[in-house]
Every structure is written in structure tokens, then in C-alpha cells.
Design a protein around this motif. Structure first.
Motif, PDB file in Angstrom:
ATOM      1  N   PRO A 125      -8.272  -1.440  -5.750  1.00 54.17           N
ATOM      2  CA  PRO A 125      -8.385   0.027  -5.710  1.00 54.17           C
ATOM      3  C   PRO A 125      -7.142   0.678  -5.100  1.00 54.17           C
ATOM      4  CG  PRO A 125     -10.437  -0.980  -4.983  1.00 54.17           C
ATOM      5  CD  PRO A 125      -9.424  -2.095  -5.124  1.00 54.17           C
ATOM      6  N   GLU A 126      -6.539   0.032  -4.101  1.00 54.41           N
ATOM      7  CA  GLU A 126      -5.336   0.587  -3.459  1.00 54.41           C
ATOM      8  C   GLU A 126      -4.190   0.721  -4.459  1.00 54.41           C
ATOM      9  OE1 GLU A 126      -2.096  -0.378   0.061  1.00 54.41           O
ATOM     10  OE2 GLU A 126      -3.781  -1.727  -0.201  1.00 54.41           O
ATOM     11  N   ALA A 127      -3.925  -0.354  -5.231  1.00 55.54           N
ATOM     12  CA  ALA A 127      -2.853  -0.313  -6.225  1.00 55.54           C
ATOM     13  C   ALA A 127      -3.164   0.719  -7.296  1.00 55.54           C
ATOM     14  CB  ALA A 127      -2.653  -1.689  -6.852  1.00 55.54           C
ATOM     15  N   ASN A 128      -4.406   0.811  -7.685  1.00 59.71           N
ATOM     16  CA  ASN A 128      -4.813   1.764  -8.710  1.00 59.71           C
ATOM     17  C   ASN A 128      -4.589   3.199  -8.232  1.00 59.71           C
ATOM     18  OD1 ASN A 128      -6.098   3.139 -10.810  1.00 59.71           O
ATOM     19  ND2 ASN A 128      -7.654   1.558 -11.029  1.00 59.71           N
ATOM     20  N   ARG A 129      -5.001   3.491  -6.999  1.00 62.60           N
ATOM     21  CA  ARG A 129      -4.802   4.842  -6.443  1.00 62.60           C
ATOM     22  C   ARG A 129      -3.322   5.162  -6.317  1.00 62.60           C
ATOM     23  NH1 ARG A 129      -9.298   3.305  -3.180  1.00 62.60           N
ATOM     24  NH2 ARG A 129      -7.863   2.520  -1.604  1.00 62.60           N
ATOM     25  N   MET A 130      -2.545   4.192  -5.823  1.00 55.98           N
ATOM     26  CA  MET A 130      -1.113   4.414  -5.641  1.00 55.98           C
ATOM     27  C   MET A 130      -0.437   4.684  -6.989  1.00 55.98           C
ATOM     28  SD  MET A 130       0.958   4.412  -3.029  1.00 55.98           S
ATOM     29  CE  MET A 130       2.595   4.022  -2.496  1.00 55.98           C
ATOM     30  N   SER A 131      -0.782   3.921  -8.008  1.00 53.90           N
ATOM     31  CA  SER A 131      -0.204   4.145  -9.337  1.00 53.90           C
ATOM     32  C   SER A 131      -0.588   5.521  -9.873  1.00 53.90           C
ATOM     33  CB  SER A 131      -0.662   3.059 -10.318  1.00 53.90           C
ATOM     34  OG  SER A 131      -0.161   3.329 -11.604  1.00 53.90           O
ATOM     35  N   LEU A 132      -1.825   5.920  -9.636  1.00 54.17           N
ATOM     36  CA  LEU A 132      -2.269   7.236 -10.074  1.00 54.17           C
ATOM     37  C   LEU A 132      -1.399   8.330  -9.454  1.00 54.17           C
ATOM     38  CD1 LEU A 132      -4.502   8.686 -11.726  1.00 54.17           C
ATOM     39  CD2 LEU A 132      -5.790   8.833  -9.588  1.00 54.17           C
ATOM     40  N   TYR A 179       8.417   2.959  -4.375  1.00 53.57           N
ATOM     41  CA  TYR A 179       6.966   3.072  -4.512  1.00 53.57           C
ATOM     42  C   TYR A 179       6.404   1.946  -5.376  1.00 53.57           C
ATOM     43  CZ  TYR A 179       6.985   7.619  -2.240  1.00 53.57           C
ATOM     44  OH  TYR A 179       7.113   8.632  -1.332  1.00 53.57           O
ATOM     45  N   GLU A 180       7.118   1.572  -6.422  1.00 51.78           N
ATOM     46  CA  GLU A 180       6.629   0.494  -7.284  1.00 51.78           C
ATOM     47  C   GLU A 180       6.643  -0.854  -6.568  1.00 51.78           C
ATOM     48  OE1 GLU A 180       8.933   1.112 -10.891  1.00 51.78           O
ATOM     49  OE2 GLU A 180       7.258   2.257 -11.753  1.00 51.78           O
ATOM     50  N   ARG A 181       7.613  -1.072  -5.676  1.00 51.96           N
ATOM     51  CA  ARG A 181       7.598  -2.297  -4.858  1.00 51.96           C
ATOM     52  C   ARG A 181       6.363  -2.331  -3.964  1.00 51.96           C
ATOM     53  NH1 ARG A 181      13.059  -1.251  -4.477  1.00 51.96           N
ATOM     54  NH2 ARG A 181      12.863  -0.372  -2.391  1.00 51.96           N
ATOM     55  N   GLN A 182       6.007  -1.175  -3.423  1.00 56.76           N
ATOM     56  CA  GLN A 182       4.815  -1.091  -2.585  1.00 56.76           C
ATOM     57  C   GLN A 182       3.567  -1.409  -3.403  1.00 56.76           C
ATOM     58  OE1 GLN A 182       4.507  -0.750   0.697  1.00 56.76           O
ATOM     59  NE2 GLN A 182       2.288  -0.839   0.562  1.00 56.76           N
ATOM     60  N   ILE A 183       3.483  -0.862  -4.595  1.00 57.47           N
ATOM     61  CA  ILE A 183       2.331  -1.127  -5.467  1.00 57.47           C
ATOM     62  C   ILE A 183       2.278  -2.615  -5.808  1.00 57.47           C
ATOM     63  CG2 ILE A 183       1.354  -0.720  -7.768  1.00 57.47           C
ATOM     64  CD1 ILE A 183       2.569   2.150  -7.562  1.00 57.47           C
ATOM     65  N   ALA A 184       3.434  -3.210  -6.102  1.00 57.63           N
ATOM     66  CA  ALA A 184       3.500  -4.629  -6.481  1.00 57.63           C
ATOM     67  C   ALA A 184       3.159  -5.564  -5.329  1.00 57.63           C
ATOM     68  CB  ALA A 184       4.892  -4.959  -7.026  1.00 57.63           C
ATOM     69  N   SER A 185       3.216  -5.058  -4.093  1.00 61.13           N
ATOM     70  CA  SER A 185       2.958  -5.917  -2.932  1.00 61.13           C
ATOM     71  C   SER A 185       1.469  -6.162  -2.699  1.00 61.13           C
ATOM     72  CB  SER A 185       3.593  -5.319  -1.677  1.00 61.13           C
ATOM     73  OG  SER A 185       2.861  -4.187  -1.235  1.00 61.13           O
ATOM     74  N   VAL A 186       0.619  -5.445  -3.416  1.00 61.47           N
ATOM     75  CA  VAL A 186      -0.823  -5.643  -3.278  1.00 61.47           C
ATOM     76  C   VAL A 186      -1.386  -6.141  -4.609  1.00 61.47           C
ATOM     77  CG1 VAL A 186      -1.050  -3.889  -1.475  1.00 61.47           C
ATOM     78  CG2 VAL A 186      -1.387  -3.245  -3.855  1.00 61.47           C
ATOM     79  N   ASP A 187      -2.601  -6.593  -4.583  1.00 58.57           N
ATOM     80  CA  ASP A 187      -3.278  -7.049  -5.800  1.00 58.57           C
ATOM     81  C   ASP A 187      -3.242  -5.920  -6.832  1.00 58.57           C
ATOM     82  OD1 ASP A 187      -5.088  -7.730  -7.803  1.00 58.57           O
ATOM     83  OD2 ASP A 187      -6.718  -8.204  -6.430  1.00 58.57           O
ATOM     84  N   PRO A 188      -2.633  -6.161  -8.021  1.00 63.34           N
ATOM     85  CA  PRO A 188      -2.483  -5.086  -9.005  1.00 63.34           C
ATOM     86  C   PRO A 188      -3.810  -4.523  -9.517  1.00 63.34           C
ATOM     87  CG  PRO A 188      -1.871  -7.193  -9.966  1.00 63.34           C
ATOM     88  CD  PRO A 188      -2.098  -7.427  -8.495  1.00 63.34           C
ATOM     89  N   PHE A 189      -4.893  -5.258  -9.298  1.00 62.61           N
ATOM     90  CA  PHE A 189      -6.202  -4.793  -9.746  1.00 62.61           C
ATOM     91  C   PHE A 189      -7.019  -4.162  -8.618  1.00 62.61           C
ATOM     92  CE2 PHE A 189      -4.950  -8.296 -12.549  1.00 62.61           C
ATOM     93  CZ  PHE A 189      -4.893  -7.594 -13.747  1.00 62.61           C
TER      94      PHE A 189
END
Length: 148
Positions: free
Chosen positions: A74-81, A62-72
Motif C-alpha cells: 500500500p505504501e508504494a501504491n500511495r507514493m506512486s499515486l 522519489y522513484e528510488r524511494q518507491i523502489a525501496s519498498v515492496d512494489p505491491f
């Protein structure tokens, strides 16, 4: 890992004891041993009222998926949440039992029994009737989409 024995397959329902512990099925414990998993990452599923359970590799995925998009973004933010805010680490006790915590109960509706569901590289914890209903709906959707 390509052997059949290193995958979480099938399902089993076990009763929760008076101390809120449930025995993880022996086949699932064997996969954990074979994969060298001692610390379990538990995550609220994104689609179903279930808790996904796996090793640190599940969190890594899951963290690789989050890292594959712009960390700032909305998608990365929602995924991290969802991944970080909806996840905890747990361990089995010496008898191969897992604590059924409020984190698990509140999200799944689990009462006195847990259905363990294999999902290949991880497994899930379900309220038994919710699993039966979801499996029946998945089967119906699968068969109704087939050409005649």
C-alpha cells in the motif's frame, strides 16, 4: 555539486501575465542552467499547497524511494499515486517563463502572482499569502521548540 550557486535559495514573487506565464527568477534560471536542467518535473507537494519543481533527478529520487519498498505494498501504491499521478513535465519558454496551468492553480490557489521558494535542490511555486503563512508557522514552531 557543492557550490552555493547551484542551489535554489531565497524567495521572490512575480506577477502572472495575461497569457498565464510567469518569469522564473533569474537566480533560479541560473541554477537550472548550471545543473543542465531543461525539462522540469513538477509535483504536487505532499504537505503544503505548493508545486515542487526540479529536474528529472527530483523524479528519480522519489522513484528510488518507491523502489525501496515492496512494489505491491500500500505504501508504494500511495507514493506512486502522488508522484506519478500528481506530477507533470514542463519546460520554460525562450524568455524563461513558466506556464501557470490549471494543474498548478487548482492545487495551490495561485491567482495573479506566484511566489518562487528555494528548497536547495528544487524550488516551489506558492500562492504568496499561503507561503507567508506557512513560513511564519514554521518559524513559530522552530522558535517555540527551543529550550529557554
Amino acid at each position: 555539486m557543492s557550490g552555493v550557486t547551484n542551489r535554489f535559495l531565497s524567495n521572490a514573487t512575480n506577477r502572472i501575465d495575461a497569457k498565464s506565464r510567469v518569469s522564473v527568477p533569474a537566480g533560479f534560471r541560473s541554477v537550472l542552467v548550471e545543473r543542465g536542467i531543461q525539462e522540469l518535473y513538477c509535483l504536487q507537494d505532499f504537505v503544503y499547497p505548493a508545486i515542487s519543481v526540479g529536474g528529472p533527478d527530483l523524479l528519480d529520487r522519489y522513484e528510488r524511494q518507491i523502489a525501496s519498498v515492496d512494489p505491491f505494498s500500500p505504501e508504494a501504491n500511495r507514493m506512486s499515486l502522488l508522484v506519478h499521478g500528481g506530477g507533470v513535465f514542463m519546460r520554460l519558454d525562450a524568455e524563461g517563463r513558466l506556464m501557470v496551468t490549471d494543474f498548478i492553480r487548482d492545487f495551490t490557489g495561485i491567482g495573479t502572482e506566484v511566489t518562487f521558494v528555494g528548497r536547495s535542490d528544487h524550488f516551489q511555486l506558492w500562492q504568496p499569502q499561503a507561503f507567508q503563512d506557512a513560513q511564519a508557522a514554521a518559524r513559530e514552531a522552530r522558535f517555540s521548540s527551543r529550550p529557554a
